[in-house]
Design an enzyme around this catalytic site. Structure first.
Site, PDB file in Angstrom:
ATOM      1  CB  CYS A   9      51.734  21.021  73.693  1.00 45.73           C
ATOM      2  SG  CYS A   9      52.818  22.071  72.715  1.00 45.73           S
TER       3      CYS A   9
ATOM      4  CD  GLU B 283      49.239  24.743  67.524  1.00 47.25           C
ATOM      5  OE1 GLU B 283      48.908  24.750  68.724  1.00 47.25           O
ATOM      6  OE2 GLU B 283      50.411  24.815  67.138  1.00 47.25           O
TER       7      GLU B 283
ATOM      8  CB  CYS C   6      50.803  21.914  65.527  1.00 45.99           C
ATOM      9  SG  CYS C   6      49.780  21.060  66.745  1.00 45.99           S
ATOM     10  N   GLY C   7      53.307  19.922  67.009  1.00 44.34           N
ATOM     11  CA  GLY C   7      53.847  18.570  67.162  1.00 44.34           C
ATOM     12  C   GLY C   7      52.775  17.497  67.169  1.00 44.34           C
TER      13      GLY C   7
HETATM   14  N1  LIG Z   1      46.549  24.066  70.064  1.00 45.16           N
HETATM   15  C1  LIG Z   1      46.635  22.731  70.596  1.00 45.16           C
HETATM   16  C2  LIG Z   1      47.644  22.602  71.674  1.00 45.16           C
HETATM   17  C3  LIG Z   1      49.048  22.866  71.241  1.00 45.16           C
HETATM   18  C4  LIG Z   1      49.604  21.782  70.341  1.00 45.16           C
HETATM   19  C5  LIG Z   1      51.040  22.020  70.091  1.00 45.16           C
HETATM   20  N2  LIG Z   1      51.407  23.140  69.356  1.00 45.16           N
HETATM   21  C6  LIG Z   1      51.799  20.769  69.704  1.00 45.16           C
HETATM   22  O1  LIG Z   1      52.978  20.925  69.378  1.00 45.16           O
HETATM   23  O2  LIG Z   1      51.284  19.666  69.816  1.00 45.16           O
HETATM   24  C7  LIG Z   1      45.281  22.319  71.177  1.00 45.16           C
HETATM   25  O3  LIG Z   1      44.550  23.151  71.707  1.00 45.16           O
HETATM   26  O4  LIG Z   1      44.966  21.120  71.109  1.00 45.16           O
END
Ligand SMILES: N[C@@H](CCC[C@H](N)C(=O)O)C(=O)O
Length: 316
Positions: free
Chosen positions: A76, A219, A228-229
């Site tokens: 994340c 996501e 989402c990064g």
């Molecule tokens: N939902 C993603 C995990 C979270 C990613 C996040 N918000 C980011 O900033 O990268 C997953 O299940 O892969």
């Protein structure tokens, strides 16, 4: 037991963040904690739960991240910035390698993006475009700017493992309803993508001299988020890999929650610099056996940081 946490966000992707280095809980209790703390209808709310965890010989500390549905993600990248900031503060350092579930990330404190906005740069990679690494059950070895047979969309996608799974498509204009329909389809863990995936629609903006992207992401385990990064990183790599932006060029990547600066190399490394904002600190009783939360106590607020972030957003 009492759980102390920091409510933080990276680009508007918000999380309760727990220093779990001395907390040993059974795995199912972490899942219950993530569901309870990240529940938008509950006393805290967030896109997921972040844990600052112990490191090892080469990592000063680690991070675990649980989505709001309780599933654990490989990474994340908005969360790494927030977790790294807490690790830096607790250990009195300004850079570290951060241990992740199946990979790691370099993190370093950077000059502020805007006055009062704590900024962390992370570098990850090499990222993978092997379809198998993205979890795609297809005959092709990789998907670069091409339709994916079996996906209910005729759009051309680039599939990237950050290492969490991302499907990125470039669009003239983001159609949120279309994105949500496709994201929902992926959430049902279809045979094509049994471990599900994060789906991003990306607009290329800016100019050749000053490239920019706008990323909207559905996501895995959460739904539509402000940002989402790892999706911004995957989109930056996909844009460079498909010739939409140059490699090694810092690109402003916008989303609903804010903006980061990102670049990708031909060797598939991706760098992102963005905020790690701490909004408030709290404490709450938690029953690990049932997942029940007690009353929330807010122990400190950080109005200056909240205001600095809002001022930056107003100037974008
Ligand atoms: N939902 C993603 C995990 C979270 C990613 C996040 N918000 C980011 O900033 O990268 C997953 O299940 O892969």
């Amino acid at each position: 037991m009492q759980i102390a946490f920091v409510k933080c966000h990276g680009s508007g992707n918000d999380f309760p963040l727990v220093d779990a280095r001395e907390l040993d809980l059974p795995e199912d209790a972490w899942v219950r904690l993530a569901r309870a703390l990240a529940d938008r209808g509950g006393p805290v709310g967030g896109d997921g739960l972040l844990l600052l965890t112990r490191g090892d010989a080469t990592h000063a500390f680690g991070m675990r991240m649980f989505n709001s549905d309780g599933s654990e993600a490989e990474t994340c990248l908005n969360g790494v910035r927030c977790t790294a900031r807490l690790g830096f503060e607790r250990l009195g350092i300004a850079d570290a390698r951060v241990l992740l579930k199946t990979s790691d990330a370099e993190a370093r404190l950077q000059p502020e993006l805007a006055p009062g906005v704590t900024t962390i740069r992370t570098r990850v990679g090499p990222v993978s475009t092997r379809a198998a690494d993205v979890g795609l059950r297809i005959a092709e070895a990789e998907v670069i700017d091409a339709p994916i047979a079996g996906l209910p969309s005729a759009r051309a996608f680039t599939a990237v493992a950050m290492p969490n799974p991302h499907l990125v498509t470039f669009v003239e204009q983001v159609d949120e309803a279309e994105l949500v329909a496709l994201g929902d389809w992926c959430e049902a863990a279809p045979a094509l993508l049994p471990a599900r995936g994060n789906v991003s629609f990306v607009e290329v903006r800016g100019s050749d001299d000053a490239p920019a992207l706008f990323v909207r992401t559905y996501e895995r385990g959460v739904g539509l988020t402000n940002s989402c990064g790892s999706a911004m990183a995957a989109s930056t790599y996909a844009a460079a890999r498909t010739g939409r932006i140059p490699f090694d060029r810092e690109t402003r990547v916008f989303n609903r929650g804010g903006m980061v600066r990102a670049s990708a190399t031909e060797a598939a490394e991706v760098t992102i610099a963005g905020n790690a904002t701490f909004e408030w600190e709290g404490r709450i009783a938690f029953d690990p056996a049932t997942g029940t939360l007690g009353e929330l106590e807010v122990v400190a607020r950080r109005p200056d940081e909240v205001a600095a972030w809002e001022a930056m957003l107003a100037g974008l």
